[in-house]
Design an enzyme around this catalytic site. Structure first.
Site, PDB file in Angstrom:
ATOM      1  N   GLY A 206     -35.677  71.049  13.820  1.00 51.09           N
ATOM      2  CA  GLY A 206     -36.436  70.808  15.321  1.00 51.09           C
ATOM      3  C   GLY A 206     -36.446  69.384  15.498  1.00 51.09           C
TER       4      GLY A 206
ATOM      5  CG  HIS B 165     -26.165  64.892  14.914  1.00 49.89           C
ATOM      6  ND1 HIS B 165     -25.323  64.584  13.834  1.00 49.89           N
ATOM      7  CD2 HIS B 165     -25.269  65.586  15.722  1.00 49.89           C
ATOM      8  CE1 HIS B 165     -24.054  65.070  14.126  1.00 49.89           C
ATOM      9  NE2 HIS B 165     -23.913  65.453  15.453  1.00 49.89           N
ATOM     10  CG  ASP B 166     -34.511  64.395  15.498  1.00 51.67           C
ATOM     11  OD1 ASP B 166     -34.603  64.767  14.288  1.00 51.67           O
ATOM     12  OD2 ASP B 166     -35.337  64.277  16.358  1.00 51.67           O
TER      13      ASP B 166
ATOM     14  CB  SER C  96     -35.922  64.988  10.293  1.00 51.17           C
ATOM     15  OG  SER C  96     -35.104  65.646  11.004  1.00 51.17           O
TER      16      SER C  96
ATOM     17  CB  VAL D 261     -31.233  68.896  11.162  1.00 51.64           C
ATOM     18  CG1 VAL D 261     -31.546  69.120   9.752  1.00 51.64           C
ATOM     19  CG2 VAL D 261     -29.914  69.044  11.513  1.00 51.64           C
TER      20      VAL D 261
ATOM     21  CG  ASP E 133      -7.226  49.524  23.559  1.00 52.94           C
ATOM     22  OD1 ASP E 133      -8.532  49.485  23.850  1.00 52.94           O
ATOM     23  OD2 ASP E 133      -6.868  49.525  22.454  1.00 52.94           O
TER      24      ASP E 133
END
Ligand code: HEM
Length: 348
Positions: free
Chosen positions: A77, A71-72, A81, A75, A249
């Site tokens: 690079g 995810h970093d 951010s 967006v 579980d």
């Protein structure tokens, strides 16, 4: 004399640009393996030690680190951010985007950063620390099968916008073509999309991330698994469910999928090619996982990685390195943050 709104706006913009130019910043150079060998001796061991400690307490944190890397880097690079908190100057950072639901491990990164700052102040970027930590998590969760060297030398960015994250990151309700187009925009192939989706052998998802799956037809989701999800989701407000049914579980699996109980694991979050077996058996949580079976080339790769776990370990490591090399937008400047959640100076 009264100034028009346009003139006022222009003045504010010029002032902001002048102030931004005054903030100490630099442009990132070439990434290199061993970048910190001389600049901060022992750095990689500090990161590894902290990651081992955190995963001993909770292996799920490893899943969170690997997702944070994705995810970093998708967006703006890999620029840290995604780590920035909301502030007066920037009230809606990437973290707040709905697509970023469930992101975690921020505290761990901040702890690692504090330890590293004590050792070598102002030298190591948060964006590099995130990649090292995610690399160590992948290695631990795969029992050493996923391993790679990290080219480093990234800088931390100044910009973090929720709307950008929402626009750039893929959605779990997307069909195959949308996912393929989304990855192609970052220069990733169909095969790499399939390889990286294998990360869903670990971790969890909120029920709101797969509501559509709860009523999908039997040719898209195994009815026994759908019943299991339908049992778990009404318990509490938007609870989380394990991405890999073998981490669920024991009692719940015994009730809904008795034929599967022998595969339930005492140790959860093992990073391997089980995602591809689950996908072929239509027991994956997200529509975006199942939809890969509907695309001829992607389907071929799902089968290929189901059959060859060693190949997946190697290709996954390679694709993570490629993800970690996504650059900041051309001409962007950056800094070495003191804390990962805030930029060093106010911009305005
Ligand atoms: C192909 C497009 C992808 C989509 C649509 C997608 C979507 C999602 C969603 C919706 C969740 C659960 C969020 C929540 O409800 O809390 C999730 C979890 C996760 N994703 Fe993905 N993802 C994709 C690709 C990737 C990639 C490329 C990686 C890493 C290489 C990745 C790693 C993970 C991990 C490890 C988790 C579990 C995180 C945790 O337990 O904290 N995903 N993903």
């Amino acid at each position: 004399m009264k100034l028009s709104a346009a003139v006022l706006l222009a003045l504010v913009a010029v002032q902001a640009a002048v102030l931004l130019a005054a903030v100490p910043s630099a442009q990132a150079g070439e990434l290199q393996v061993g970048y910190y060998n001389k600049k901060c001796k022992g750095l990689e061991n500090v990161v590894k030690w902290n990651v081992i400690k955190a995963l001993k307490a909770n292996r799920r944190t490893g899943a969170a680190l690997i997702r944070l890397l994705f995810h970093d880097c998708f967006v703006r690079g890999c620029d840290g951010s995604v780590l920035l908190d909301a502030s007066y100057d920037n009230p809606h950072p990437e973290k707040e985007a709905p697509v970023n639901i469930g992101l975690a491990a921020f505290d761990l990164l901040e702890e690692i950063k504090a330890a590293v700052e004590k050792r070598c102040p102002g030298v190591v970027s948060c964006s590099d620390l995130l990649i090292y930590a995610a690399r160590d998590a992948a290695s631990i969760l795969s029992n050493g099968h996923v391993h790679f060297d990290v080219p480093a030398g990234r800088l931390d960015g100044f910009v973090s916008k929720a709307e950008e994250a929402q626009a750039e990151l893929p959605d779990s309700a997307h069909d195959a073509q949308k996912l393929i187009d989304n990855f192609a925009r970052k220069n990733f192939t169909v095969e790499e999309l399939v390889i990286l989706s294998g990360a869903h052998s670990i971790g969890q998802g909120h029920c709101s991330s797969f509501t559509g799956r709860l009523s999908e037809p039997a040719n898209q989701i195994t009815p026994a698994y759908r019943n299991l999800l339908n049992y778990k989701c009404p318990q509490g407000s938007n609870p989380t469910v394990d991405n890999n049914v073998r981490d669920e579980d024991y009692d719940v699996v015994a009730r809904f999928m008795p034929g599967f109980v022998s595969r339930v694991r005492k140790i959860p979050d093992f990073l391997d090619n089980s995602y591809y077996h689950n996908n072929l058996a239509k027991i994956v949580t997200f529509h975006s996982d199942w939809t890969l079976l509907t695309h001829k080339e992607a389907f071929g790769h799902v089968k290929e990685y189901a059959e060859n776990g060693t190949l997946w370990d190697e290709d996954f490591a390679e694709s993570l390195v490629k993800l970690s090399e996504l650059p900041m937008p051309a001409g962007s400047k950056g800094e070495i943050r003191k804390k990962c959640s805030v930029i060093n100076h106010r911009l305005y």
